[in-house]
Design an enzyme around this catalytic site. Structure first.
Site, PDB file in Angstrom:
ATOM      1  N   ASP A   1       8.821 -10.160   7.153  1.00 55.18           N
ATOM      2  CA  ASP A   1       8.964  -9.044   8.096  1.00 55.18           C
ATOM      3  C   ASP A   1      10.417  -8.592   7.975  1.00 55.18           C
ATOM      4  OD1 ASP A   1       9.470  -7.423  10.250  1.00 55.18           O
ATOM      5  OD2 ASP A   1       8.572  -8.767  11.739  1.00 55.18           O
TER       6      ASP A   1
ATOM      7  N   TYR B   1      11.114   7.799  15.358  1.00 54.92           N
ATOM      8  CA  TYR B   1      10.993   7.824  13.892  1.00 54.92           C
ATOM      9  C   TYR B   1      12.072   8.726  13.275  1.00 54.92           C
ATOM     10  CZ  TYR B   1       8.608   8.369   9.344  1.00 54.92           C
ATOM     11  OH  TYR B   1       8.292   8.385   8.001  1.00 54.92           O
TER      12      TYR B   1
ATOM     13  N   ARG C   1       0.850  -1.206   0.000  1.00 55.63           N
ATOM     14  CA  ARG C   1       0.000   0.000   0.000  1.00 55.63           C
ATOM     15  C   ARG C   1       0.888   1.260   0.000  1.00 55.63           C
ATOM     16  NH1 ARG C   1      -2.156   0.414   6.294  1.00 55.63           N
ATOM     17  NH2 ARG C   1      -0.417   1.725   6.965  1.00 55.63           N
TER      18      ARG C   1
END
Ligand code: NAD
Length: 258
Positions: free
Chosen positions: A74, A166, A26
Site C-alpha cells: 500500500d 483529487y 490494472r
C-alpha cells in the site's frame, strides 16, 4: 545523447533498465508495465490488493520475453514501501525508473466531503508519491539514466466539480515534479509528469453514463483516451530520447484542456 547500446532507429529503447510501476495491476498502470516491457525494460508490478490481476500483468510481460516481479504494498504506508524496497533489492535489483501511477478518487461535492474522503485521497495520491520517491531515490540517483515519472491529471490543472480532494492531490503532484526536477538535475535524474485527460479505465467507466456523454461532448476529439496513449508517452519519458526534458507536464487529453 544516444547510448552506445541503443540504435538510433530504435524508438525509446529501455534495454537493461529496471522499472517500478505503482498500481500496475490494472488500467493505465498495467498498460505502462506492458509498454515499458515492450520497449525492453524489466518491470516490477506493484499492487495493493489485486494479487491475481497483478500476476496476470506479470505473466503477460514474461510471455513477451522480459523479466518481471510482483510486489504488494500500500503506497500510502511508508513502512510497506520500505519493505518493498528491501525485498526488491535482494530479489530484483535496483531500479532505474519509477512510475508513480497508483491513484484513487473519492468524489463528492465539497460541502458533503468528509475529512476521511480528503485524507484517503491525499494519502494515496500525494503521500504515496512522496513515500515511493523518497524510498527509491538512492537507486534512481545511482542509475546512469534515472527517471521519475508521475501520473497527474487534467483535473489537477483545470479542477473539476466533486473532486476537490483529487484535484488538490493531482495539482500537488505537479508542484512536486517541478521542485524535485530542479533538485535532481545535478544527479542526472529527470522528473516529469504526465497529465491524462479522461482515459477509458475502471476509474472513468464508473462515472454514470449520462455524465460520460456530457464529458465526451467537451473533448474536441469526442472520445476518451486509451491507456496505450498514455503509456507510450511514459515510455518516451523513461527513455534516453527525452534527455533534455525535466520538470515538464505532458498533456494527453484529446484537446480537452489547452
Ligand atoms: P484504476 O483505478 O484503474 O487503477 C488504479 C490502480 O492503483 C489500481 O491498480 C489500484 O489497485 C492501484 N492502487 C490504488 N490504491 C493503491 C495503493 N494504496 N497502493 C498501491 N496501489 C494502489 O485507475 P487508472 O484510471 O488506471 O488510473 C491510474 C492513474 O492515472 C491514477 O493516478 C489516476 O489518478 C490517473 N489518472 C487517470 C485518469 C483516467 O481517466 N482514468 C485520468 C487522469 C489521471
Amino acid at each position: 545523447m544516444i547510448k552506445a547500446n541503443q540504435k538510433e532507429s530504435e524508438p525509446y529503447s529501455l534495454e537493461g533498465k529496471k522499472a517500478l510501476i505503482t498500481g500496475a495491476s490494472r488500467g493505465i498502470g498495467e498498460q505502462i508495465a506492458l509498454t515499458l516491457a515492450d520497449h525492453g525494460a524489466e518491470v516490477v508490478v506493484n499492487y495493493n490488493t489485486s494479487h491475481d490481476k497483478a500476476s496476470e500483468t506479470a505473466t503477460t510481460v514474461e510471455l513477451e520475453g522480459e523479466n518481471s516481479w510482483i510486489y504488494p504494498a500500500d503506497i500510502s504506508d511508508h513502512e510497506e514501501v520500505k519493505q518493498m524496497k528491501e525485498h526488491l533489492k535482494e530479489n530484483f535489483g535496483e531500479i532505474d525508473i519509477l512510475v508513480n501511477n497508483a491513484g484513487i478518487n473519492r468524489d463528492k461535492f465539497f460541502a458533503k466531503m468528509k475529512k476521511e474522503d480528503w485524507d484517503k485521497v491525499i494519502s494515496v495520491n500525494l503521500d504515496g508519491v512522496f513515500n515511493c520517491t523518497k524510498t527509491f531515490l538512492d537507486d534512481i540517483r545511482e542509475s546512469e539514466q534515472g527517471r521519475i515519472i508521475n501520473i497527474s491529471s487534467v483535473v489537477g490543472q483545470k479542477g473539476n466539480i466533486g473532486q476537490v480532494n483529487y484535484a488538490s492531490s493531482k495539482a500537488g503532484i505537479i508542484g512536486f515534479t517541478k521542485a524535485l526536477a530542479q533538485e535532481l538535475v545535478r544527479d542526472d535524474v529527470t522528473v516529469n509528469a504526465v497529465a491524462p485527460g479522461f482515459i477509458a479505465t475502471e476509474m472513468v467507466k464508473n462515472i454514470p453514463e449520462k455524465v460520460q456523454k456530457n464529458i465526451k461532448s467537451q473533448i474536441p476529439m469526442n472520445r476518451f483516451g486509451e491507456p496505450e496513449e498514455v503509456a507510450e508517452v511514459v515510455a518516451f519519458l523513461a527513455s534516453a530520447k527525452s534527455s533534455y526534458m525535466t520538470g515538464t507536464v505532458i498533456e494527453v487529453n484529446g484537446g480537452y484542456y489547452l
